[in-house]
Design an enzyme around this catalytic site. Sequence first.
Site, PDB file in Angstrom:
ATOM      1  CB  CYS A 221      -0.635   2.309   6.211  1.00 38.10           C
ATOM      2  SG  CYS A 221      -1.545   1.606   4.813  1.00 38.10           S
TER       3      CYS A 221
ATOM      4  CG  HIS B  67      -0.320   6.794   4.617  1.00 39.19           C
ATOM      5  ND1 HIS B  67       0.916   6.199   4.673  1.00 39.19           N
ATOM      6  CD2 HIS B  67      -1.141   5.902   4.005  1.00 39.19           C
ATOM      7  CE1 HIS B  67       0.848   4.998   4.109  1.00 39.19           C
ATOM      8  NE2 HIS B  67      -0.391   4.805   3.701  1.00 39.19           N
TER       9      HIS B  67
ATOM     10  CD  GLU C 251       2.759   8.807   6.649  1.00 41.29           C
ATOM     11  OE1 GLU C 251       2.772   7.988   5.714  1.00 41.29           O
ATOM     12  OE2 GLU C 251       2.019   8.687   7.649  1.00 41.29           O
TER      13      GLU C 251
END
Length: 192
Positions: free
Chosen positions: A82, A173, A175
Site C-alpha cells: 500500500c 494488504h 499481511e
Amino acid sequence: MGVKIGVLALQGDVAEHITAFREALADRPGSTVVPVRHAADLGDLDALAIPGGESSTISRLIGKNGLYEPLAGFEGGIFATCAGMVLVADRVDDPRVRTLGLIPMHVARNAFGRQVDSRETSLNIAGLADPFRAVFIRAPVATEIGSGVEVLARIPEGIVVVRHGRHMAFAFHPELGGDLRLHRTFLEGLGI
C-alpha cells in the site's frame, strides 16, 4: 540458518507485518522479525517490509530519521504494501511524497478514492494456484512500469502487484487475513 526481516516501524500497520512474517518464518529456526526505526537497524537484515499507512507521513518520517539514503541503498529484498508501494516507486502523483526510487514505476496514490471506496476482492496473482483475498484500503495503483518490472496482477484501476529483482510491491494488504502465500513467495524469491 535463521533469517532476519525488518519492518519499517515509523507509522502504519507495523504489528500486522511483524506477526505475518513471524508466522511465515515459523519453520525456520533462529529467524527473527524486528522493527526498524534507524539506519543502524538495517545492517544485518535479509529483507525489509515497508508497510501501509499514510505515504506522505511515512515519507516525512523517513526524512526526519535520516533513512532516505540507507533505504535507497538497502541490498536486501523489500516487501512493500500500500503506502510502501508508493514509497518504493520512482514517480508518484503527489509532490509531498519523496520516493525511494527502487522500482521504476509511476504510482497514483489513493487510486480508489476515499476510505468508503476501499474494498476486498478475490485477485488472481501470477504464480499462485488459487485467488488471493486482497484488502484494498485507500489503495494506490501503478499506472506505468519501467524496464525489468514484472506485473503479477492488475485490476481495471491499474497494476496492483509487481516484482522487480529482489523487491515486491502490493497495492493491497497481504499481511491481513492470515494467507501467507505472498510472504512465502517473496522469501523464496530471495533464496531464503
